[in-house]
Structures are given as structure tokens and as C-alpha cells.
Write an enzyme that holds these catalytic residues in place. Structure first.
Site, short mmCIF file in Angstrom:
data_model
loop_
_atom_site.label_atom_id
_atom_site.label_comp_id
_atom_site.label_asym_id
_atom_site.label_seq_id
_atom_site.Cartn_x
_atom_site.Cartn_y
_atom_site.Cartn_z
N PRO A 49 0.82 -1.22 0.00
CG PRO A 49 0.14 -0.88 2.21
CD PRO A 49 0.89 -1.85 1.32
CB ALA A 62 1.45 7.11 0.86
CB CYS A 114 3.23 4.51 8.35
SG CYS A 114 3.79 6.01 7.49
CE LYS A 153 3.27 -3.30 4.41
NZ LYS A 153 4.44 -2.49 4.75
CG ASN A 204 6.65 -5.10 2.53
OD1 ASN A 204 6.40 -4.07 3.15
ND2 ASN A 204 7.00 -5.06 1.27
N GLY A 205 9.70 -6.42 1.96
CA GLY A 205 11.00 -5.79 2.16
C GLY A 205 12.09 -6.37 1.30
CG ASP A 206 15.66 -5.26 1.32
OD1 ASP A 206 15.29 -4.09 1.11
OD2 ASP A 206 16.52 -5.56 2.16
N GLY A 211 6.61 -3.63 -3.13
CA GLY A 211 6.31 -2.20 -3.10
C GLY A 211 7.12 -1.41 -4.11
NE ARG A 212 11.14 1.08 -0.82
CZ ARG A 212 12.32 1.07 -0.20
NH1 ARG A 212 13.11 2.14 -0.29
NH2 ARG A 212 12.72 0.01 0.48
#
Length: 330
Positions: A18, A20, A103, A143, A204-206, A228-229
Site C-alpha cells: 500500500p 502512499a 508507517c 501491517k 515485505n521488504g527488499d 512495493g517500491r
């Protein structure tokens, strides 16, 4: 591999994070077209919903194509969180409510005492999850991060509380609040959470490649991987992860033409719902991500941020493609 969050069936083990300012319906639709199993929206403020903020309510727009879809909310006040959750359930076709307790942004954690700040108050975590689970008849998820800082790593404890309070799944981003998005994600924390709860755990992550996604599943035994990114300007990463995990299909290079076609489709979708005046400024950053991996785009990216109309932006992109094709055949 199919799996479930509560009674919601999910076709594969890839979920969209998610983000932003990114995960509006147009971005989510592109990602869904790549086969993403679970779509998650950008977070919305509980207070903004409670006070009737029209911009926030517009952010709740979603389509049937996106199912299953999870709406994330952020806040720390029990009354407004439950109000917002009920409003979302009653006024959208959402499948899951996700509570943001991860967050790291200062204005969220310090000013609102929300996001990762909630992990410092386990009793409050319990009461928030219990209250939202009681008020909506759809699955509730949470999360989290690994903790506030390196001295307060409490992801396992919070995960156990979340499960006891009735949550149907938990997502773990194994960085602390202090780390933000820097440093390395400690996947061992995901593994530890998975070993201590019975609800599904999303890691989640990397995750920067399909190989990373498969490795996270193998190393942590998590139920799904959230991306994500790395998907910014590269929704094909979702497709690559789904295919590689499902049947070992290796990723293939995205052509310049496919990249531009998808970018234009993305822009057109946003214009159709939000109008050109809103869509073009918002899409400038997205467009820069889409062309990032193409050759000689320094000047192109600079020009993208000067565009104010669809016609000008599309002409800029078309001229770039023509110049690259001419160069290829020199």
C-alpha cells in the site's frame, strides 16, 4: 498456489504493497493485469473519513476488476478507526480492511501517534484490532515493522497480540521505524513471526526480483510476498514473480514499445476518471519511473516534468521512441 485470508481466496502468493501517493486505481489496475494475487490500496486517514474529507473519500474508489482488494487505514484513535472501518465496509466493495501499524513517517508516528508508533503500545494494538474485527464482517489484517528501533524489536509479540485479537493475517516489513527504508530488511524476523502465529504471514521488504520473492518464501516460510517500491515503473516484476514462483518461468526483457504502451494505458485510465488537469501532473513521476531503465533518458525525464497535457506528453514519448529507432538502424 491459492491461499486464504479469512474467507477471501487469493490466487497466488504475490501482493501489492500500500504505497502512499502511488496505489490509486489506475496503478492497481495495471498491477492486477500482471496477475497480482492481492491488491492493497494506499492508506487513508481515519480522521479524514470521519470528518468527511472529499479528497480522502475519492481515494476509496475501486473497481470490481481489482478483487480481491484490501483497503488500508491509518490512525490511532479507537473511535475514528472503527468509524472509518465501518464506513469503508458500507461504502465500497472492499474485501479486507488492513490497519497500518508500520508507517515510519514522522508526521504519522509523532503527530498522530499512528503507524509504527502503535507498536510501542501493545494494549492499544489489542483494543484497536478487537474493535475493528467486531464492527466489520470482513477479514481484518495488520501491517507492522520489526519494531520502533533496534532496542525494541517486538514484531513477534505484536503479531501474537494481533492474532489473539482476531486479525486474519499480518504483514511484516522487517525494518525498524528508525531505519525507514534504509539498510537491509531482516527476513529472519518474518520467519520468527511465522513460527509463532497460526494466521497467514505476508513478508515485505527488499524484493527486487522474482528470485528475491522465491527466496523469501523459501527462507521464511511466509504465505505470500508483498512488493512495493520495486514495482514503480516496473509492474512486469509482478508478472515475473507470479510466473517464477508458480512454474519456474524465467523473466524476460520488456521491450521499449511494451513499456510505452503500458505507460500510455496507465495515463489514459487516470484521465478517464480524474481528468487531464489532475492526471498529467500526477503521472509525471510515474512516467519517469517507466522510462528509467531505457537508454539516454536524462533529458527525457527532465522534459516529462514540464508536460501539462496528454498530447504534449504522448508526443514527447513518441519522439523519444522514434529517435531511439533511428539510432538503432544507423
Amino acid at each position: 498456489m491459492k491461499w486464504k485470508i479469512g474467507n477471501v481466496e487469493i490466487d497466488n502468493q504475490i501482493a501489492l504493497a500500500p504505497m502512499a501517493g502511488v496505489c490509486d486505481f489506475s496503478f492497481r489496475t495495471i498491477v492486477k493485469s500482471m496477475g497480482c494475487g492481492l491488491i492493497e490500496t494506499e492508506m487513508v486517514s481515519d480522521k479524514a473519513i470521519m470528518y468527511g474529507n472529499w479528497k480522502t473519500k475519492e481515494m476509496l474508489y475501486m473497481t470490481d476488476y481489482e478483487h480481491p482488494i484490501s483497503q488500508q487505514i491509518v490512525g490511532s484513535d479507537l473511535e475514528s478507526l472503527t468509524f472509518a472501518s465501518k464506513y469503508i465496509w458500507e461504502n465500497t466493495n472492499v474485501d479486507i480492511i488492513d490497519i497500518n501499524m508500520g508507517c515510519p513517517v514522522t508526521k504519522v508516528t509523532n503527530r498522530s501517534k499512528a503507524g509504527c508508533a502503535l507498536m510501542k503500545d501493545p494494549d492499544k494494538v489489542k483494543s484497536i484490532v478487537e474493535s475493528i474485527v467486531d464492527i466489520v464482517p470482513i477479514p481484518v489484517t495488520v501491517k507492522i515493522r520489526s519494531g520502533w528501533d533496534k532496542n525494541t524489536i517486538n514484531a513477534v509479540k505484536i503479531a501474537e497480540i494481533v492474532e489473539d485479537a482476531g486479525a486474519s493475517a499480518i504483514t511484516v516489513h522487517p525494518r525498524t521505524k528508525d531505519q525507514g527504508y534504509s539498510g537491509k530488511a531482516d527476513w529472519s524476523i518474518i520467519k520468527e513471526v511465522k513460527e509463532n502465529v497460526n494466521i497467514p504471514v505476508i513478508g515485505n521488504g527488499d524484493i527486487k526480483s522474482c528470485f528475491d520473492a522465491k527466496r523469501m518464501l523459501d527462507e521464511t516460510s511466509c504465505d505470500a510476498v508483498m512488493i512495493g517500491r520495486a514495482s514503480l515503473g516496473n509492474p512486469w516484476l509482478i508478472r515475473d514473480c507470479v510466473n517464477y514462483i508458480e512454474d519456474g518461468t524465467l523473466p524476460y526483457e520488456v521491450t521499449m514499445e511494451e513499456r510505452m504502451e503500458t505507460l500510455k494505458k496507465h495515463i489514459d485510465m487516470l484521465i478517464e476518471v480524474k481528468g487531464e488537469e489532475f492526471a498529467i501532473p500526477k503521472m509525471r513521476t510515474q512516467a519517469a519511473y517507466y522510462v528509467k531503465k531505457l537508454p539516454r533518458t536524462i533529458e527525457l525525464k527532465q522534459q516529462i516534468f514540464k508536460m501539462n497535457t496528454k498530447e504534449d506528453l504522448f508526443n514527447l514519448l513518441d519522439n523519444y521512441v522514434k529517435s531511439m529507432e533511428k539510432e538503432q538502424y544507423k
